[in-house]
Design a protein around this motif. Structure first.
Motif, PDB file in Angstrom:
ATOM      1  N   ARG A   1       0.829  -1.206   0.000  1.00 58.20           N
ATOM      2  CA  ARG A   1       0.000   0.000   0.000  1.00 58.20           C
ATOM      3  C   ARG A   1       0.867   1.261   0.000  1.00 58.20           C
ATOM      4  NH1 ARG A   1      -5.379   0.074   1.031  1.00 58.20           N
ATOM      5  NH2 ARG A   1      -6.406  -1.906   1.484  1.00 58.20           N
TER       6      ARG A   1
ATOM      7  N   TYR B   1      -5.978  -9.594   1.390  1.00 62.41           N
ATOM      8  CA  TYR B   1      -7.319  -9.478   1.928  1.00 62.41           C
ATOM      9  C   TYR B   1      -7.283  -8.990   3.377  1.00 62.41           C
ATOM     10  CZ  TYR B   1      -8.720 -12.143  -2.179  1.00 62.41           C
ATOM     11  OH  TYR B   1      -8.929 -12.552  -3.476  1.00 62.41           O
ATOM     12  N   TYR B   2      -8.259  -8.176   3.721  1.00 56.76           N
ATOM     13  CA  TYR B   2      -8.384  -7.644   5.072  1.00 56.76           C
ATOM     14  C   TYR B   2      -9.765  -7.963   5.621  1.00 56.76           C
ATOM     15  CZ  TYR B   2      -4.386  -4.722   3.725  1.00 56.76           C
ATOM     16  OH  TYR B   2      -3.166  -4.271   3.298  1.00 56.76           O
ATOM     17  N   LYS B   3      -9.845  -8.091   6.926  1.00 57.55           N
ATOM     18  CA  LYS B   3     -11.137  -8.287   7.565  1.00 57.55           C
ATOM     19  C   LYS B   3     -11.889  -6.960   7.588  1.00 57.55           C
ATOM     20  CE  LYS B   3     -13.258 -10.130  11.778  1.00 57.55           C
ATOM     21  NZ  LYS B   3     -12.994 -10.707  13.128  1.00 57.55           N
ATOM     22  N   ASN B   4     -13.082  -6.961   7.042  1.00 58.70           N
ATOM     23  CA  ASN B   4     -13.960  -5.777   7.021  1.00 58.70           C
ATOM     24  C   ASN B   4     -13.346  -4.607   6.258  1.00 58.70           C
ATOM     25  OD1 ASN B   4     -15.821  -7.170   8.684  1.00 58.70           O
ATOM     26  ND2 ASN B   4     -14.716  -6.507  10.529  1.00 58.70           N
ATOM     27  N   ARG B   5     -12.421  -4.905   5.349  1.00 56.49           N
ATOM     28  CA  ARG B   5     -11.833  -3.863   4.517  1.00 56.49           C
ATOM     29  C   ARG B   5     -11.744  -4.343   3.083  1.00 56.49           C
ATOM     30  NH1 ARG B   5      -6.179  -2.067   6.924  1.00 56.49           N
ATOM     31  NH2 ARG B   5      -6.233  -0.830   5.011  1.00 56.49           N
ATOM     32  N   LYS B   6     -11.703  -3.412   2.181  1.00 56.68           N
ATOM     33  CA  LYS B   6     -11.587  -3.745   0.773  1.00 56.68           C
ATOM     34  C   LYS B   6     -10.215  -4.334   0.479  1.00 56.68           C
ATOM     35  CE  LYS B   6     -11.957  -1.682  -3.842  1.00 56.68           C
ATOM     36  NZ  LYS B   6     -12.174  -0.426  -4.592  1.00 56.68           N
TER      37      LYS B   6
END
Length: 449
Positions: free
Chosen positions: A209, A252-257
Protein backbone atom coordinates in the motif's frame (compact mmCIF):
# COMPACT_ATOMS: atom_id res chain seq x y z
CA UNK A 1 36.53 -4.27 17.76
CA UNK A 2 34.80 -1.74 15.57
CA UNK A 3 34.26 -2.67 11.94
CA UNK A 4 33.65 -0.43 8.93
CA UNK A 5 31.96 -2.15 6.00
CA UNK A 6 32.47 -2.02 2.27
CA UNK A 7 30.77 -4.16 -0.34
CA UNK A 8 32.11 -7.08 -2.33
CA UNK A 9 30.00 -6.27 -5.34
CA UNK A 10 30.01 -5.03 -8.87
CA UNK A 11 31.31 -1.63 -7.78
CA UNK A 12 34.75 -3.09 -7.22
CA UNK A 13 34.66 -4.83 -10.60
CA UNK A 14 34.78 -1.42 -12.23
CA UNK A 15 38.11 -0.56 -10.61
CA UNK A 16 41.56 -1.77 -11.58
CA UNK A 17 43.27 -3.65 -8.76
CA UNK A 18 46.73 -2.12 -8.28
CA UNK A 19 47.51 -3.02 -4.67
CA UNK A 20 48.73 -6.11 -2.89
CA UNK A 21 47.37 -7.85 0.16
CA UNK A 22 49.33 -9.60 2.87
CA UNK A 23 48.28 -12.19 5.40
CA UNK A 24 48.88 -11.12 9.00
CA UNK A 25 48.22 -12.68 12.38
CA UNK A 26 45.05 -11.63 14.19
CA UNK A 27 46.89 -9.06 16.27
CA UNK A 28 48.07 -5.47 16.15
CA UNK A 29 50.67 -4.15 15.28
CA UNK A 30 50.64 -6.37 12.19
CA UNK A 31 52.77 -9.50 12.02
CA UNK A 32 53.06 -10.83 8.43
CA UNK A 33 52.69 -14.56 7.93
CA UNK A 34 53.09 -16.90 4.96
CA UNK A 35 50.66 -19.76 4.52
CA UNK A 36 51.20 -21.82 1.38
CA UNK A 37 47.71 -23.23 1.72
CA UNK A 38 46.08 -19.85 1.08
CA UNK A 39 45.32 -18.89 -2.53
CA UNK A 40 46.20 -15.19 -2.47
CA UNK A 41 45.02 -14.72 -6.05
CA UNK A 42 41.55 -15.90 -5.07
CA UNK A 43 41.64 -13.49 -2.13
CA UNK A 44 42.31 -10.64 -4.50
CA UNK A 45 39.31 -11.77 -6.50
CA UNK A 46 37.15 -11.43 -3.41
CA UNK A 47 37.41 -7.66 -3.71
CA UNK A 48 35.88 -7.45 -7.16
CA UNK A 49 33.90 -10.64 -7.71
CA UNK A 50 30.29 -11.16 -6.82
CA UNK A 51 29.64 -12.76 -3.43
CA UNK A 52 28.39 -15.87 -5.27
CA UNK A 53 31.86 -16.46 -6.73
CA UNK A 54 32.95 -19.82 -5.34
CA UNK A 55 36.72 -19.17 -5.51
CA UNK A 56 36.41 -15.94 -3.56
CA UNK A 57 34.10 -17.45 -0.98
CA UNK A 58 36.38 -20.45 -0.48
CA UNK A 59 39.37 -18.18 0.02
CA UNK A 60 37.52 -16.04 2.54
CA UNK A 61 36.30 -19.13 4.36
CA UNK A 62 39.90 -20.40 4.57
CA UNK A 63 41.14 -17.36 6.47
CA UNK A 64 37.99 -16.78 8.53
CA UNK A 65 38.97 -16.63 12.23
CA UNK A 66 42.51 -17.58 11.22
CA UNK A 67 44.17 -14.49 9.72
CA UNK A 68 43.64 -10.81 9.01
CA UNK A 69 44.61 -9.11 5.77
CA UNK A 70 46.74 -6.00 5.34
CA UNK A 71 46.12 -3.67 2.40
CA UNK A 72 49.33 -2.12 1.05
CA UNK A 73 47.71 0.89 -0.63
CA UNK A 74 49.01 3.09 2.20
CA UNK A 75 52.63 2.15 2.98
CA UNK A 76 52.93 4.48 5.99
CA UNK A 77 49.73 3.32 7.71
CA UNK A 78 48.33 0.18 6.00
CA UNK A 79 44.75 -0.81 6.79
CA UNK A 80 43.77 -4.15 8.31
CA UNK A 81 40.73 -6.17 7.23
CA UNK A 82 39.08 -9.28 8.56
CA UNK A 83 36.52 -11.78 7.28
CA UNK A 84 33.02 -11.88 8.68
CA UNK A 85 30.55 -14.70 8.18
CA UNK A 86 27.27 -13.28 6.86
CA UNK A 87 25.19 -16.46 7.14
CA UNK A 88 25.69 -20.22 7.00
CA UNK A 89 27.56 -20.15 3.69
CA UNK A 90 28.58 -16.58 2.73
CA UNK A 91 31.52 -14.46 3.84
CA UNK A 92 32.50 -10.82 3.35
CA UNK A 93 35.46 -8.55 4.05
CA UNK A 94 35.25 -5.77 6.61
CA UNK A 95 37.62 -2.99 7.60
CA UNK A 96 38.83 -3.02 11.20
CA UNK A 97 38.42 0.36 12.84
CA UNK A 98 41.46 2.21 14.18
CA UNK A 99 43.85 -0.23 12.50
CA UNK A 100 45.31 1.73 9.59
CA UNK A 101 43.75 3.65 6.73
CA UNK A 102 43.28 3.19 2.99
CA UNK A 103 44.32 5.79 0.46
CA UNK A 104 41.50 7.82 -1.06
CA UNK A 105 41.69 5.98 -4.39
CA UNK A 106 41.67 2.48 -2.86
CA UNK A 107 38.52 0.52 -3.73
CA UNK A 108 38.47 -0.92 -0.21
CA UNK A 109 38.17 2.47 1.43
CA UNK A 110 34.75 2.89 2.99
CA UNK A 111 32.90 6.01 1.81
CA UNK A 112 29.54 7.53 2.58
CA UNK A 113 26.90 8.07 -0.09
CA UNK A 114 28.27 11.54 -0.89
CA UNK A 115 31.70 10.14 -1.60
CA UNK A 116 33.53 11.57 1.41
CA UNK A 117 35.69 9.42 3.64
CA UNK A 118 33.99 7.73 6.55
CA UNK A 119 36.45 5.27 8.02
CA UNK A 120 35.19 5.15 11.59
CA UNK A 121 31.43 4.72 11.24
CA UNK A 122 29.90 3.16 14.36
CA UNK A 123 27.70 0.24 13.40
CA UNK A 124 25.69 -2.46 15.12
CA UNK A 125 27.23 -5.80 15.99
CA UNK A 126 25.44 -7.32 13.02
CA UNK A 127 25.75 -5.16 9.92
CA UNK A 128 25.70 -5.76 6.20
CA UNK A 129 26.26 -3.47 3.23
CA UNK A 130 24.56 -4.40 -0.03
CA UNK A 131 25.81 -2.75 -3.21
CA UNK A 132 23.25 -1.87 -5.91
CA UNK A 133 25.60 -0.54 -8.56
CA UNK A 134 26.17 -2.33 -11.86
CA UNK A 135 28.32 -1.21 -14.75
CA UNK A 136 25.74 -2.53 -17.23
CA UNK A 137 23.04 -0.12 -16.06
CA UNK A 138 22.38 2.64 -18.57
CA UNK A 139 22.86 6.29 -17.62
CA UNK A 140 22.82 6.76 -13.88
CA UNK A 141 24.03 3.73 -11.90
CA UNK A 142 20.53 3.46 -10.45
CA UNK A 143 18.52 3.68 -13.67
CA UNK A 144 17.83 0.31 -15.27
CA UNK A 145 16.52 -0.65 -18.67
CA UNK A 146 14.01 -3.39 -19.37
CA UNK A 147 16.73 -5.97 -20.07
CA UNK A 148 18.95 -5.80 -17.01
CA UNK A 149 16.67 -5.71 -13.97
CA UNK A 150 17.44 -9.38 -13.47
CA UNK A 151 21.03 -8.47 -12.54
CA UNK A 152 19.64 -7.41 -9.17
CA UNK A 153 17.99 -10.76 -8.39
CA UNK A 154 21.07 -12.29 -6.64
CA UNK A 155 21.51 -9.15 -4.51
CA UNK A 156 17.82 -9.02 -3.63
CA UNK A 157 17.88 -12.71 -2.78
CA UNK A 158 20.83 -12.20 -0.42
CA UNK A 159 19.07 -9.24 1.19
CA UNK A 160 15.93 -11.34 1.70
CA UNK A 161 17.96 -14.18 3.21
CA UNK A 162 19.72 -11.74 5.51
CA UNK A 163 16.50 -10.12 6.72
CA UNK A 164 14.59 -13.34 7.32
CA UNK A 165 17.50 -15.18 8.93
CA UNK A 166 18.34 -12.35 11.31
CA UNK A 167 14.64 -11.87 12.13
CA UNK A 168 14.41 -15.55 13.07
CA UNK A 169 11.42 -16.34 10.89
CA UNK A 170 12.98 -19.68 9.91
CA UNK A 171 12.49 -20.71 13.53
CA UNK A 172 9.13 -22.31 14.23
CA UNK A 173 8.01 -21.12 17.65
CA UNK A 174 5.03 -21.35 19.95
CA UNK A 175 2.65 -18.38 20.03
CA UNK A 176 4.18 -16.89 16.89
CA UNK A 177 2.08 -14.01 15.56
CA UNK A 178 2.07 -11.86 12.47
CA UNK A 179 2.89 -8.75 14.49
CA UNK A 180 5.80 -10.47 16.23
CA UNK A 181 7.32 -11.38 12.88
CA UNK A 182 6.83 -7.84 11.65
CA UNK A 183 8.48 -6.33 14.74
CA UNK A 184 11.42 -8.72 14.42
CA UNK A 185 11.82 -7.79 10.76
CA UNK A 186 11.67 -4.07 11.50
CA UNK A 187 14.22 -4.57 14.27
CA UNK A 188 16.65 -6.19 11.85
CA UNK A 189 16.14 -3.44 9.29
CA UNK A 190 17.09 -0.87 11.94
CA UNK A 191 20.09 -2.83 13.25
CA UNK A 192 22.83 -1.76 10.84
CA UNK A 193 21.98 -2.90 7.31
CA UNK A 194 23.14 -0.58 4.55
CA UNK A 195 22.33 -0.36 0.84
CA UNK A 196 24.73 1.76 -1.21
CA UNK A 197 26.02 3.01 2.15
CA UNK A 198 22.54 4.32 3.03
CA UNK A 199 20.80 2.82 6.05
CA UNK A 200 18.10 0.39 4.94
CA UNK A 201 15.69 1.69 7.57
CA UNK A 202 15.55 4.93 5.57
CA UNK A 203 14.61 3.05 2.38
CA UNK A 204 12.31 0.32 3.67
CA UNK A 205 8.51 0.00 3.62
CA UNK A 206 6.35 -2.86 4.81
CA UNK A 207 3.13 -3.17 2.82
CA UNK A 208 2.60 -2.61 -0.89
CA UNK A 209 0.00 0.00 0.00
CA UNK A 210 3.05 2.25 0.45
CA UNK A 211 4.05 1.82 -3.20
CA UNK A 212 2.52 5.09 -4.33
CA UNK A 213 4.18 7.08 -1.53
CA UNK A 214 7.50 5.42 -2.34
CA UNK A 215 7.04 6.13 -6.04
CA UNK A 216 6.44 9.83 -5.36
CA UNK A 217 9.53 9.93 -3.17
CA UNK A 218 11.74 8.33 -5.84
CA UNK A 219 10.40 10.67 -8.52
CA UNK A 220 11.26 13.67 -6.34
CA UNK A 221 14.77 12.33 -5.69
CA UNK A 222 15.26 11.69 -9.40
CA UNK A 223 14.12 15.23 -10.30
CA UNK A 224 16.49 16.74 -7.73
CA UNK A 225 19.40 14.45 -8.68
CA UNK A 226 19.34 12.96 -5.17
CA UNK A 227 18.71 9.32 -6.03
CA UNK A 228 21.34 7.38 -4.06
CA UNK A 229 19.70 4.03 -3.30
CA UNK A 230 16.58 2.07 -4.22
CA UNK A 231 13.57 1.62 -1.97
CA UNK A 232 12.50 -1.82 -0.81
CA UNK A 233 8.94 -3.02 -0.34
CA UNK A 234 8.07 -6.15 1.65
CA UNK A 235 4.62 -7.64 2.12
CA UNK A 236 2.65 -10.78 2.94
CA UNK A 237 -0.11 -11.34 0.39
CA UNK A 238 -2.86 -13.92 0.07
CA UNK A 239 -3.10 -14.54 -3.66
CA UNK A 240 -0.85 -14.26 -6.71
CA UNK A 241 -2.20 -14.78 -10.24
CA UNK A 242 -0.58 -14.50 -13.67
CA UNK A 243 -2.74 -12.44 -15.99
CA UNK A 244 -1.21 -12.18 -19.45
CA UNK A 245 1.69 -9.74 -19.27
CA UNK A 246 1.06 -8.94 -15.61
CA UNK A 247 1.28 -10.66 -12.25
CA UNK A 248 -1.47 -9.58 -9.88
CA UNK A 249 -1.29 -10.10 -6.16
CA UNK A 250 -4.05 -9.47 -3.65
CA UNK A 251 -4.07 -8.89 0.07
CA UNK A 252 -7.32 -9.48 1.93
CA UNK A 253 -8.38 -7.64 5.07
CA UNK A 254 -11.14 -8.29 7.57
CA UNK A 255 -13.96 -5.78 7.02
CA UNK A 256 -11.83 -3.86 4.52
CA UNK A 257 -11.59 -3.74 0.77
CA UNK A 258 -8.84 -6.02 -0.62
CA UNK A 259 -5.68 -4.37 -1.90
CA UNK A 260 -4.49 -5.35 -5.39
CA UNK A 261 -1.30 -4.60 -7.28
CA UNK A 262 -0.11 -5.58 -10.76
CA UNK A 263 3.49 -6.11 -11.77
CA UNK A 264 4.19 -5.59 -15.46
CA UNK A 265 6.56 -8.31 -16.58
CA UNK A 266 7.68 -6.10 -19.49
CA UNK A 267 9.26 -3.74 -16.93
CA UNK A 268 10.05 -5.84 -13.90
CA UNK A 269 12.18 -8.92 -13.42
CA UNK A 270 10.11 -11.31 -11.30
CA UNK A 271 11.15 -14.55 -9.66
CA UNK A 272 8.10 -16.39 -8.43
CA UNK A 273 6.88 -19.78 -7.28
CA UNK A 274 3.15 -20.26 -7.80
CA UNK A 275 3.20 -24.04 -7.41
CA UNK A 276 1.41 -23.51 -4.09
CA UNK A 277 -1.46 -21.30 -3.11
CA UNK A 278 -0.86 -18.36 -0.77
CA UNK A 279 0.09 -16.83 1.48
CA UNK A 280 3.25 -15.48 -0.10
CA UNK A 281 6.21 -13.40 1.05
CA UNK A 282 7.07 -10.63 -1.42
CA UNK A 283 10.17 -8.45 -1.53
CA UNK A 284 10.71 -5.85 -4.25
CA UNK A 285 13.50 -3.46 -5.15
CA UNK A 286 11.77 -0.29 -6.29
CA UNK A 287 13.75 1.88 -8.68
CA UNK A 288 13.83 3.73 -11.98
CA UNK A 289 13.52 1.79 -15.24
CA UNK A 290 14.07 3.19 -18.72
CA UNK A 291 11.29 1.68 -20.83
CA UNK A 292 11.35 0.78 -24.52
CA UNK A 293 10.53 4.40 -25.43
CA UNK A 294 13.35 5.77 -23.32
CA UNK A 295 11.04 7.13 -20.64
CA UNK A 296 12.04 6.82 -16.98
CA UNK A 297 9.42 4.87 -15.04
CA UNK A 298 9.38 4.20 -11.30
CA UNK A 299 8.51 0.53 -10.81
CA UNK A 300 9.66 -2.64 -9.07
CA UNK A 301 13.00 -3.34 -10.74
CA UNK A 302 13.01 -6.88 -9.48
CA UNK A 303 10.70 -8.88 -7.22
CA UNK A 304 10.85 -12.25 -5.45
CA UNK A 305 7.61 -14.03 -4.57
CA UNK A 306 7.75 -17.16 -2.41
CA UNK A 307 5.03 -19.21 -0.69
CA UNK A 308 5.20 -19.38 3.10
CA UNK A 309 3.64 -21.79 5.61
CA UNK A 310 1.03 -19.37 6.95
CA UNK A 311 0.65 -15.79 8.15
CA UNK A 312 2.00 -16.63 11.58
CA UNK A 313 4.95 -18.75 10.41
CA UNK A 314 6.78 -16.91 7.64
CA UNK A 315 8.75 -20.02 6.77
CA UNK A 316 9.42 -20.43 3.06
CA UNK A 317 7.95 -23.69 1.74
CA UNK A 318 8.54 -25.42 -1.57
CA UNK A 319 5.76 -28.03 -1.48
CA UNK A 320 2.56 -28.91 0.29
CA UNK A 321 4.57 -31.47 2.28
CA UNK A 322 6.73 -28.64 3.65
CA UNK A 323 3.63 -26.65 4.54
CA UNK A 324 1.99 -29.61 6.29
CA UNK A 325 5.20 -30.25 8.23
CA UNK A 326 5.62 -26.66 9.41
CA UNK A 327 1.99 -26.38 10.44
CA UNK A 328 2.13 -29.67 12.38
CA UNK A 329 5.38 -28.64 14.06
CA UNK A 330 3.88 -25.29 15.04
CA UNK A 331 0.79 -27.01 16.47
CA UNK A 332 2.83 -29.50 18.50
CA UNK A 333 5.23 -26.84 19.79
CA UNK A 334 2.33 -24.62 20.85
CA UNK A 335 0.70 -27.53 22.72
CA UNK A 336 3.85 -28.26 24.73
CA UNK A 337 4.22 -24.59 25.56
CA UNK A 338 0.60 -24.15 26.63
CA UNK A 339 0.13 -27.43 28.52
CA UNK A 340 3.60 -28.17 29.91
CA UNK A 341 5.41 -24.82 29.61
CA UNK A 342 8.17 -26.43 27.55
CA UNK A 343 9.91 -24.30 24.92
CA UNK A 344 10.49 -26.66 22.01
CA UNK A 345 11.80 -24.93 18.91
CA UNK A 346 12.14 -26.16 15.36
CA UNK A 347 14.19 -24.69 12.55
CA UNK A 348 14.42 -25.52 8.88
CA UNK A 349 17.89 -26.83 8.20
CA UNK A 350 19.49 -24.39 5.75
CA UNK A 351 22.55 -26.51 5.09
CA UNK A 352 24.56 -29.56 6.17
CA UNK A 353 24.82 -30.29 9.89
CA UNK A 354 28.38 -31.09 10.90
CA UNK A 355 28.97 -33.79 13.48
CA UNK A 356 32.01 -35.59 14.80
CA UNK A 357 31.22 -38.39 12.35
CA UNK A 358 30.51 -36.33 9.26
CA UNK A 359 27.65 -34.31 7.78
CA UNK A 360 23.95 -34.86 7.30
CA UNK A 361 21.14 -32.85 5.72
CA UNK A 362 17.96 -33.13 7.81
CA UNK A 363 14.80 -31.24 6.94
CA UNK A 364 14.35 -29.79 10.45
CA UNK A 365 16.33 -29.48 13.67
CA UNK A 366 14.32 -29.54 16.91
CA UNK A 367 15.66 -28.36 20.22
CA UNK A 368 14.61 -28.28 23.87
CA UNK A 369 17.10 -26.39 26.02
CA UNK A 370 20.48 -27.88 25.04
CA UNK A 371 18.98 -31.09 23.66
CA UNK A 372 18.73 -31.42 19.88
CA UNK A 373 17.03 -33.86 17.54
CA UNK A 374 16.65 -34.08 13.78
CA UNK A 375 13.54 -34.65 11.73
CA UNK A 376 13.83 -35.57 8.08
CA UNK A 377 11.04 -35.99 5.58
CA UNK A 378 11.80 -38.49 2.85
CA UNK A 379 9.52 -38.61 -0.15
CA UNK A 380 9.44 -41.88 -2.10
CA UNK A 381 12.13 -43.63 -0.09
CA UNK A 382 12.60 -46.18 -2.87
CA UNK A 383 14.51 -43.62 -4.96
CA UNK A 384 18.24 -44.54 -4.86
CA UNK A 385 19.44 -41.08 -3.77
CA UNK A 386 16.87 -40.90 -1.00
CA UNK A 387 17.76 -44.38 0.18
CA UNK A 388 21.44 -43.49 0.29
CA UNK A 389 20.59 -40.31 2.15
CA UNK A 390 18.61 -42.32 4.72
CA UNK A 391 21.53 -44.65 5.37
CA UNK A 392 23.80 -41.67 5.99
CA UNK A 393 21.65 -40.40 8.84
CA UNK A 394 23.41 -42.62 11.31
CA UNK A 395 26.15 -39.98 11.41
CA UNK A 396 23.68 -37.55 12.93
CA UNK A 397 23.58 -39.52 16.18
CA UNK A 398 26.26 -37.18 17.50
CA UNK A 399 23.71 -34.37 17.85
CA UNK A 400 21.28 -36.42 19.89
CA UNK A 401 19.31 -38.68 17.58
CA UNK A 402 16.02 -38.23 15.78
CA UNK A 403 13.99 -39.80 13.04
CA UNK A 404 12.82 -39.71 9.46
CA UNK A 405 9.29 -39.79 8.15
CA UNK A 406 8.61 -41.76 4.96
CA UNK A 407 6.01 -40.37 2.57
CA UNK A 408 4.83 -41.40 -0.89
CA UNK A 409 3.70 -39.16 -3.71
CA UNK A 410 0.75 -41.53 -4.17
CA UNK A 411 -0.62 -40.54 -0.74
CA UNK A 412 -3.57 -38.22 -0.46
CA UNK A 413 -3.16 -34.88 1.30
CA UNK A 414 -4.96 -36.27 4.32
CA UNK A 415 -2.67 -39.31 4.48
CA UNK A 416 0.41 -37.09 4.22
CA UNK A 417 -0.84 -34.76 6.93
CA UNK A 418 -1.83 -37.63 9.25
CA UNK A 419 1.53 -39.37 8.79
CA UNK A 420 3.43 -36.17 9.53
CA UNK A 421 1.27 -35.48 12.57
CA UNK A 422 2.00 -38.94 13.98
CA UNK A 423 5.75 -38.70 13.27
CA UNK A 424 6.11 -35.26 14.84
CA UNK A 425 4.11 -36.32 17.88
CA UNK A 426 6.45 -39.28 18.42
CA UNK A 427 9.54 -37.10 18.08
CA UNK A 428 8.39 -34.28 20.36
CA UNK A 429 7.25 -36.80 22.98
CA UNK A 430 10.69 -38.42 22.89
CA UNK A 431 12.37 -35.02 23.04
CA UNK A 432 10.44 -34.26 26.23
CA UNK A 433 11.38 -37.63 27.75
CA UNK A 434 15.07 -37.26 26.88
CA UNK A 435 15.18 -33.75 28.38
CA UNK A 436 15.19 -35.38 31.82
CA UNK A 437 18.52 -36.97 30.91
CA UNK A 438 19.82 -38.91 27.93
CA UNK A 439 19.54 -38.72 24.17
CA UNK A 440 16.57 -38.78 21.83
CA UNK A 441 16.00 -42.43 20.83
CA UNK A 442 19.29 -43.24 22.61
CA UNK A 443 21.20 -41.31 19.96
CA UNK A 444 19.80 -43.28 17.05
CA UNK A 445 18.00 -42.20 13.88
CA UNK A 446 14.82 -44.23 13.54
CA UNK A 447 11.86 -44.42 11.20
CA UNK A 448 8.91 -42.46 12.59
CA UNK A 449 6.35 -43.76 10.09
Amino acid sequence: MGLGFFTIGNLCSRLVWTYHMKLILREWPPTPVIDVGINMHALHGAFFRDINDSASQQALKTIHKKYWLLCSCNIKNPAALTVRRINESDYCLVNIQHKGEHKAECPLRYTTMNGQARLHRPIASKAFDFNIIDENIVGSPLIYDVTNGSTQLPILSRLQECLLTEAGVYNIKADQEFTLNLRALEGVVASGIYVNSVELKERFYFGYRNFFSAKKRLNNELSNNELKAPIFLVDIVDEVVKQGSTIKFTKYYKNRKPFEFKLFKSLSSVKYDLSLTGPYFIISQLGVIKDAKGINVVAPVTTIIEPIANKQQWVSVRSKVDRFAVNNLASSISWYKEKLNLDINAMISKGPVSTALGKCNPSFILSLNELKAILDIQLDLSEPMKTQKALQYIIASDIGGGGFCKLLTSMSDREINDTLYSAISKLTKELKRASAGGHVFNGQIISLS
